[in-house]
Motif scaffolding. Structure first.
Motif, short mmCIF file in Angstrom:
data_model
loop_
_atom_site.label_atom_id
_atom_site.label_comp_id
_atom_site.label_asym_id
_atom_site.label_seq_id
_atom_site.Cartn_x
_atom_site.Cartn_y
_atom_site.Cartn_z
N MET A 116 0.82 -1.19 0.00
CA MET A 116 0.00 0.00 0.00
C MET A 116 0.86 1.25 0.00
SD MET A 116 -3.02 -1.14 2.64
CE MET A 116 -3.73 0.46 2.82
N LYS A 117 1.90 1.23 0.79
CA LYS A 117 2.76 2.40 0.90
C LYS A 117 3.36 2.76 -0.46
CE LYS A 117 7.12 3.82 2.93
NZ LYS A 117 8.25 3.40 3.73
N VAL A 118 3.83 1.76 -1.18
CA VAL A 118 4.51 1.99 -2.45
C VAL A 118 3.52 2.06 -3.61
CG1 VAL A 118 6.22 1.05 -4.04
CG2 VAL A 118 6.60 0.90 -1.59
N SER A 119 2.61 1.11 -3.67
CA SER A 119 1.69 1.01 -4.82
C SER A 119 0.55 2.01 -4.76
CB SER A 119 1.11 -0.40 -4.90
OG SER A 119 0.22 -0.63 -3.82
N LYS A 120 0.26 2.55 -3.57
CA LYS A 120 -0.87 3.46 -3.37
C LYS A 120 -2.19 2.78 -3.73
CE LYS A 120 1.94 6.90 -2.51
NZ LYS A 120 2.62 6.80 -1.28
N ARG A 121 -2.23 1.45 -3.56
CA ARG A 121 -3.42 0.67 -3.89
C ARG A 121 -3.57 -0.43 -2.84
NH1 ARG A 121 -6.42 0.41 -8.27
NH2 ARG A 121 -4.98 1.69 -9.46
N CYS A 122 -4.79 -0.66 -2.39
CA CYS A 122 -5.05 -1.70 -1.41
C CYS A 122 -4.89 -3.08 -2.06
CB CYS A 122 -6.48 -1.55 -0.87
SG CYS A 122 -6.95 -2.86 0.28
N ARG A 166 -2.74 7.67 5.85
CA ARG A 166 -1.58 7.31 6.68
C ARG A 166 -1.88 7.83 8.08
NH1 ARG A 166 4.80 7.58 6.27
NH2 ARG A 166 5.25 8.31 8.36
N VAL A 167 -1.85 6.93 9.05
CA VAL A 167 -2.05 7.29 10.45
C VAL A 167 -0.67 7.27 11.10
CG1 VAL A 167 -3.17 6.67 12.61
CG2 VAL A 167 -4.32 6.23 10.43
N SER A 190 13.16 7.89 22.80
CA SER A 190 13.93 6.85 22.11
C SER A 190 13.01 5.73 21.60
CB SER A 190 15.01 6.29 23.04
OG SER A 190 14.43 5.80 24.23
N TYR A 191 12.03 6.14 20.85
CA TYR A 191 11.10 5.22 20.21
C TYR A 191 11.14 5.44 18.71
CZ TYR A 191 8.82 3.98 24.60
OH TYR A 191 8.54 3.49 25.84
N VAL A 192 10.92 4.38 17.96
CA VAL A 192 10.71 4.50 16.52
C VAL A 192 9.20 4.42 16.32
CG1 VAL A 192 10.99 3.35 14.30
CG2 VAL A 192 12.92 3.51 15.87
N LYS A 193 8.63 5.46 15.76
CA LYS A 193 7.19 5.50 15.52
C LYS A 193 6.86 4.64 14.30
CE LYS A 193 6.79 10.05 17.56
NZ LYS A 193 6.56 11.47 17.32
N VAL A 194 5.74 3.93 14.36
CA VAL A 194 5.34 3.02 13.29
C VAL A 194 4.03 3.51 12.68
CG1 VAL A 194 4.80 0.63 12.71
CG2 VAL A 194 6.44 1.11 14.55
N PRO A 195 4.10 4.16 11.51
CA PRO A 195 2.87 4.62 10.88
C PRO A 195 2.08 3.46 10.26
CG PRO A 195 4.77 5.18 9.53
CD PRO A 195 5.30 4.57 10.79
N ARG A 196 0.77 3.65 10.18
CA ARG A 196 -0.13 2.67 9.57
C ARG A 196 -0.72 3.26 8.29
NH1 ARG A 196 -2.62 2.23 15.16
NH2 ARG A 196 -1.65 0.40 16.06
N TYR A 197 -0.89 2.41 7.32
CA TYR A 197 -1.59 2.78 6.09
C TYR A 197 -2.90 2.02 6.10
CZ TYR A 197 2.75 4.89 4.66
OH TYR A 197 3.86 5.70 4.61
#
Length: 71
Positions: A1-7, A17-18, A39-46
């Motif tokens: 989804m991130k790359v293709s912009k398609r579900c 993108r949340v 010191s956290y890596v945030k994890v976005p959701r699509y």
């Protein structure tokens, strides 16, 4: 989804993108790499707005931090 912009489930192109968050006591969508809230890596959701399918991705600039901690 991130790359293709398609579900991949329903083929919809309507998605959001949340952003990941880091709150007190480890709350939020994140991966701890240290002892403090800074010191956290945030994890976005699509998220697909058509069917609700969701994926999580790590932003490329955060990958070295995860490799250092867990690699």
């Amino acid at each position: 989804m991130k790359v293709s912009k398609r579900c991949p489930k329903c083929e919809s192109t309507e998605m959001i993108r949340v952003e990941g968050t880091a709150g007190p006591y480890g709350t939020g969508n994140n991966i701890a790499i240290g002892a403090t809230i800074f010191s956290y890596v945030k994890v976005p959701r699509y998220v697909c707005c058509e069917c609700g399918y969701a994926e999580e991705w790590i932003d490329p600039e955060d990958l070295p931090k995860l490799k250092k901690k867990f690699g």
